[in-house]
Motif scaffolding. Structure first.
Motif, PDB file in Angstrom:
ATOM      1  N   ASP A  59     -11.258  39.798 -36.257  1.00 27.36           N
ATOM      2  CA  ASP A  59     -12.047  38.698 -36.773  1.00 27.36           C
ATOM      3  C   ASP A  59     -13.063  39.227 -37.785  1.00 27.36           C
ATOM      4  N   ALA A 123      -5.760  36.561 -38.756  1.00 24.12           N
ATOM      5  CA  ALA A 123      -7.218  36.453 -38.688  1.00 24.12           C
ATOM      6  C   ALA A 123      -7.838  36.203 -40.055  1.00 24.12           C
ATOM      7  N   ALA A 147      -7.812  31.955 -39.473  1.00 22.62           N
ATOM      8  CA  ALA A 147      -9.161  31.967 -38.903  1.00 22.62           C
ATOM      9  C   ALA A 147      -9.879  30.641 -39.074  1.00 22.62           C
ATOM     10  N   ALA A 153     -11.474  34.655 -33.948  1.00 17.88           N
ATOM     11  CA  ALA A 153     -10.123  35.193 -34.125  1.00 17.88           C
ATOM     12  C   ALA A 153      -9.991  36.489 -33.327  1.00 17.88           C
TER      13      ALA A 153
END
Length: 233
Positions: A59, A123, A147, A153
């Motif tokens: 993320d 992500a 995301a 994420a």
């Protein structure tokens, strides 16, 4: 194939296969890391590409916080989001002609014509995926969960769970194919079978340690196994 005494043939068949994008389907990990390096430089943090590679696939806002903290800067959520978006904008500029990884296009095209559902779960932010997906030159636009669909994420499972829900397939019936430790950690947390590929910046041992059921050198191995099972042509 390198694995933890298991092979793809040992695994129960999937009803759906989810794929990471960067480093799994397209060769963009180094470009991603360079985008992050420049974004951090923009806020006065000098970070080497080599130190960023292990974070690729996670993320972006989490990554910004972790790297910032390691560099002595505590970034709040707004600052993390700003660096994440800056890295994405730089990536878009650098990622003009991404190369696909071996068998990526052939495998996804075959899955499109099969009874196995598939999707891309990445992500990346929504505006960062188009060039890489276009490079795959698929017959139809695949289902993509990015995301923008979730608050957190990878390594959180939210992205993978949202993708499985989009396909209407239970998580435990899905394989998730990815190249990073974050992919495999997310697959475990989502209750999916993690399939690691060493086409990014992470070796087989690290993928297995993060929860991969199998780690393989390329998507060719997966393509061959699905053909052996008669699931794709």
């Amino acid at each position: 194939m390198t694995d933890n005494a298991r092979t793809l043939s040992d695994l129960p068949g999937p009803k759906a296969i989810l794929f990471d994008l960067d480093g799994t389907l397209v060769d963009t990990v180094q470009v991603r890391a360079e985008g992050w390096r420049r974004a951090f430089a923009g806020i006065g943090l000098a970070v080497e590409v080599a130190s960023l590679l292990p974070y690729m696939g996670s993320d972006g806002r989490w990554l910004a916080g972790e790297v910032g903290r390691a560099g002595g800067r505590e970034l709040d959520w707004a600052a993390r989001d700003e660096v994440d978006r800056a890295s994405g904008a730089i990536f878009d500029q650098l990622n003009a002609s991404p190369a696909t990884l071996p068998a990526a296009t052939e495998l996804l095209t075959a899955l499109e014509a099969s009874r196995i559902a598939f999707a891309i779960a990445t992500a990346s932010q929504p505006d960062q995926v188009s060039a890489s997906v276009a490079a795959l030159k698929l017959p139809a636009l695949p289902r993509i969960t990015d995301a923008g669909h979730v608050e957190h994420a990878k390594p959180a499972p939210d992205l993978l769970l949202a993708s499985a829900d989009q396909l209407g397939v239970a998580p435990e019936a899905c394989w998730y194919v990815g190249d990073s430790t974050w992919d495999m950690l997310a697959s475990v947390r989502a209750g999916m079978t993690g399939i690691g590929v060493t086409t990014g910046a992470t070796d087989a041992a690290a993928l297995i340690a993060a929860g991969a059921s199998v780690a393989m050198p390329s998507l060719i191995c997966l393509q061959n196994e699905l053909r052996r099972r008669g699931l794709i042509d």
